[in-house]
Design a protein around this motif. Sequence first.
Motif, PDB file in Angstrom:
ATOM      1  N   LEU A 281       0.830  -1.206   0.000  1.00 10.04           N
ATOM      2  CA  LEU A 281       0.000   0.000   0.000  1.00 10.04           C
ATOM      3  C   LEU A 281       0.865   1.258   0.000  1.00 10.04           C
ATOM      4  O   LEU A 281       0.612   2.212  -0.742  1.00 10.04           O
ATOM      5  CB  LEU A 281      -0.905   0.010   1.241  1.00 10.04           C
ATOM      6  CG  LEU A 281      -2.106  -0.939   1.248  1.00 10.04           C
ATOM      7  CD1 LEU A 281      -2.776  -0.917   2.621  1.00 10.04           C
ATOM      8  CD2 LEU A 281      -3.100  -0.540   0.160  1.00 10.04           C
ATOM      9  N   LYS A 286      -2.043  -0.948  -6.366  1.00  5.37           N
ATOM     10  CA  LYS A 286      -3.492  -0.956  -6.321  1.00  5.37           C
ATOM     11  C   LYS A 286      -3.998  -2.352  -5.955  1.00  5.37           C
ATOM     12  O   LYS A 286      -3.246  -3.327  -5.927  1.00  5.37           O
ATOM     13  CB  LYS A 286      -4.066  -0.527  -7.672  1.00  5.37           C
ATOM     14  CG  LYS A 286      -3.571   0.834  -8.150  1.00  5.37           C
ATOM     15  CD  LYS A 286      -3.872   1.935  -7.143  1.00  5.37           C
ATOM     16  CE  LYS A 286      -3.405   3.297  -7.655  1.00  5.37           C
ATOM     17  NZ  LYS A 286      -3.605   4.359  -6.639  1.00  5.37           N
ATOM     18  N   ASP A 287      -5.306  -2.433  -5.702  1.00  6.52           N
ATOM     19  CA  ASP A 287      -5.878  -3.703  -5.236  1.00  6.52           C
ATOM     20  C   ASP A 287      -5.632  -4.843  -6.221  1.00  6.52           C
ATOM     21  O   ASP A 287      -5.358  -5.980  -5.813  1.00  6.52           O
ATOM     22  CB  ASP A 287      -7.379  -3.544  -5.004  1.00  6.52           C
ATOM     23  CG  ASP A 287      -7.684  -2.703  -3.773  1.00  6.52           C
ATOM     24  OD1 ASP A 287      -6.713  -2.317  -3.082  1.00  6.52           O
ATOM     25  OD2 ASP A 287      -8.860  -2.443  -3.506  1.00  6.52           O
ATOM     26  N   GLN A 288      -5.714  -4.559  -7.511  1.00  4.33           N
ATOM     27  CA  GLN A 288      -5.508  -5.618  -8.500  1.00  4.33           C
ATOM     28  C   GLN A 288      -4.077  -6.140  -8.446  1.00  4.33           C
ATOM     29  O   GLN A 288      -3.837  -7.356  -8.515  1.00  4.33           O
ATOM     30  CB  GLN A 288      -5.816  -5.087  -9.902  1.00  4.33           C
ATOM     31  CG  GLN A 288      -5.782  -6.161 -10.983  1.00  4.33           C
ATOM     32  CD  GLN A 288      -6.230  -5.627 -12.330  1.00  4.33           C
ATOM     33  OE1 GLN A 288      -6.495  -4.434 -12.483  1.00  4.33           O
ATOM     34  NE2 GLN A 288      -6.322  -6.504 -13.314  1.00  4.33           N
ATOM     35  N   ALA A 291      -3.651  -8.150  -5.260  1.00  7.12           N
ATOM     36  CA  ALA A 291      -4.273  -9.463  -5.425  1.00  7.12           C
ATOM     37  C   ALA A 291      -3.354 -10.407  -6.196  1.00  7.12           C
ATOM     38  O   ALA A 291      -3.211 -11.586  -5.853  1.00  7.12           O
ATOM     39  CB  ALA A 291      -5.605  -9.319  -6.154  1.00  7.12           C
ATOM     40  N   THR A 298      -9.229 -10.014  -6.686  1.00  2.00           N
ATOM     41  CA  THR A 298      -9.203  -8.583  -6.372  1.00  2.00           C
ATOM     42  C   THR A 298     -10.176  -8.254  -5.244  1.00  2.00           C
ATOM     43  O   THR A 298      -9.887  -7.429  -4.369  1.00  2.00           O
ATOM     44  CB  THR A 298      -9.548  -7.758  -7.622  1.00  2.00           C
ATOM     45  OG1 THR A 298      -8.622  -8.077  -8.667  1.00  2.00           O
ATOM     46  CG2 THR A 298      -9.475  -6.269  -7.331  1.00  2.00           C
ATOM     47  N   ARG A 299     -11.329  -8.920  -5.231  1.00  2.76           N
ATOM     48  CA  ARG A 299     -12.312  -8.681  -4.175  1.00  2.76           C
ATOM     49  C   ARG A 299     -11.737  -9.052  -2.802  1.00  2.76           C
ATOM     50  O   ARG A 299     -11.911  -8.318  -1.820  1.00  2.76           O
ATOM     51  CB  ARG A 299     -13.591  -9.480  -4.455  1.00  2.76           C
ATOM     52  CG  ARG A 299     -14.690  -9.280  -3.409  1.00  2.76           C
ATOM     53  CD  ARG A 299     -15.956 -10.007  -3.802  1.00  2.76           C
ATOM     54  NE  ARG A 299     -16.511  -9.492  -5.050  1.00  2.76           N
ATOM     55  CZ  ARG A 299     -17.598  -9.955  -5.623  1.00  2.76           C
ATOM     56  NH1 ARG A 299     -18.257 -10.962  -5.081  1.00  2.76           N
ATOM     57  NH2 ARG A 299     -18.041  -9.412  -6.748  1.00  2.76           N
ATOM     58  N   ALA A 301      -8.546  -9.150  -1.975  1.00  3.04           N
ATOM     59  CA  ALA A 301      -7.505  -8.168  -1.634  1.00  3.04           C
ATOM     60  C   ALA A 301      -8.135  -6.886  -1.121  1.00  3.04           C
ATOM     61  O   ALA A 301      -7.647  -6.293  -0.141  1.00  3.04           O
ATOM     62  CB  ALA A 301      -6.643  -7.882  -2.868  1.00  3.04           C
ATOM     63  N   THR A 302      -9.217  -6.450  -1.753  1.00  2.73           N
ATOM     64  CA  THR A 302      -9.902  -5.231  -1.310  1.00  2.73           C
ATOM     65  C   THR A 302     -10.424  -5.387   0.112  1.00  2.73           C
ATOM     66  O   THR A 302     -10.326  -4.459   0.933  1.00  2.73           O
ATOM     67  CB  THR A 302     -11.057  -4.898  -2.269  1.00  2.73           C
ATOM     68  OG1 THR A 302     -10.537  -4.708  -3.584  1.00  2.73           O
ATOM     69  CG2 THR A 302     -11.792  -3.638  -1.830  1.00  2.73           C
ATOM     70  N   VAL A 305      -7.476  -5.139   2.538  1.00  2.00           N
ATOM     71  CA  VAL A 305      -7.038  -3.752   2.674  1.00  2.00           C
ATOM     72  C   VAL A 305      -8.003  -2.989   3.581  1.00  2.00           C
ATOM     73  O   VAL A 305      -7.594  -2.245   4.486  1.00  2.00           O
ATOM     74  CB  VAL A 305      -6.923  -3.079   1.295  1.00  2.00           C
ATOM     75  CG1 VAL A 305      -6.720  -1.565   1.449  1.00  2.00           C
ATOM     76  CG2 VAL A 305      -5.778  -3.686   0.488  1.00  2.00           C
ATOM     77  N   ARG A 317      -5.921   5.402   2.366  1.00  2.00           N
ATOM     78  CA  ARG A 317      -4.668   4.657   2.345  1.00  2.00           C
ATOM     79  C   ARG A 317      -3.510   5.502   2.886  1.00  2.00           C
ATOM     80  O   ARG A 317      -2.609   4.976   3.539  1.00  2.00           O
ATOM     81  CB  ARG A 317      -4.354   4.190   0.917  1.00  2.00           C
ATOM     82  CG  ARG A 317      -5.374   3.176   0.407  1.00  2.00           C
ATOM     83  CD  ARG A 317      -5.028   2.714  -0.993  1.00  2.00           C
ATOM     84  NE  ARG A 317      -6.063   1.802  -1.462  1.00  2.00           N
ATOM     85  CZ  ARG A 317      -5.825   0.661  -2.093  1.00  2.00           C
ATOM     86  NH1 ARG A 317      -4.593   0.289  -2.350  1.00  2.00           N
ATOM     87  NH2 ARG A 317      -6.809  -0.115  -2.482  1.00  2.00           N
TER      88      ARG A 317
END
Length: 332
Positions: A281, A286-288, A291, A298-299, A301-302, A305, A317
């Motif tokens: 971070l 980014k989240d992608q 992931a 990605t979901r 990972a989101t 976070v 962030r």
Amino acid sequence: MLGISAFDEGVYRALLTHASRDVTALSNVLESTPARVTHALRRLAALGLARRAERGRWEATGPRSTLTALLNKRRAETVSAFSEAEAAVDDLHTMYRLGRLQKNPGDLVEVHTGKEAVARRVAELSASLSTHLWILDRPPYLDRTNGQPHDGSTETAITRAWLARGVDIRSIYCPDSMAYPGRFETVLKLTALGEQSRMLPRLPFKLHIIDRRTAIMPLTGGVYDSIAVVHGSGLLDALVELFEAYWSKAEPLVGEGRLPSDVPAFEDRPSDADVMLLRMLHHGLKDQAIARQLGVSTRTATRRVAALMDRLGAQTRFQAGASARERGWLEL
């Protein structure tokens, strides 16, 4: 033996086994002339391996101390000779390059196309590496299997070997450097080995500078199938200065300090997974991309976070990074 002639070594061995002999007796043992034995004894004495005793007799000095000293001397001479030879190679190569450039200035830059040709030239330049390897790291990458790079084991082994030889390795990464799963973890391992690693939000292109004498640049952005190899010139000087400028702006991948003594203690300590997530971070992934590094969707990972930000009481962030630094988490 250590640069001593075979005959002189025979005289020394005779002294060791026939202590305190005169020249005549030694010449009989060695089946040689007194004059030749006398010259050998004088050479041994100059090296500290023999000395004249009373009544014209000779004796050997202790081999451990004298031969060790001679060995150290020969070793120093070898290192010096190697350095001189290396410098001579550099001078000859400079003369060769200047001669070629006068005939054809286009030799300042080599262009190689085709994956096999590129791999071969990169391997040749890597084998010649001796002092510096400075990198702007971003795709494309050379080694791929079914469209994906190999895992980090080979890169780690090669880096360890270069560092053991004293090579100055500096790499500047960006979020695009984390192009395949596990790359961030591999980079952290390289940093732990001794690579100097820094991050920037973006890099303009991929670059390898070898020994500050050669640079390698891909000519296309998607596939590593064509490269330019830049030799000593104003262009190479510009690339070196460009790297140094980016290096001065980049942020160390891992904090260099320890947790300050005046930072308040928090009972809730981060796990290794939390620290890695915070570092990703902090460095702008980014989240992608996160992931991809974690090998999750990605979901997922989101969600991780968001959970970490909630744990830190952060709304953004940036606040999460600030809170983590306040707690000393990014210095662990």
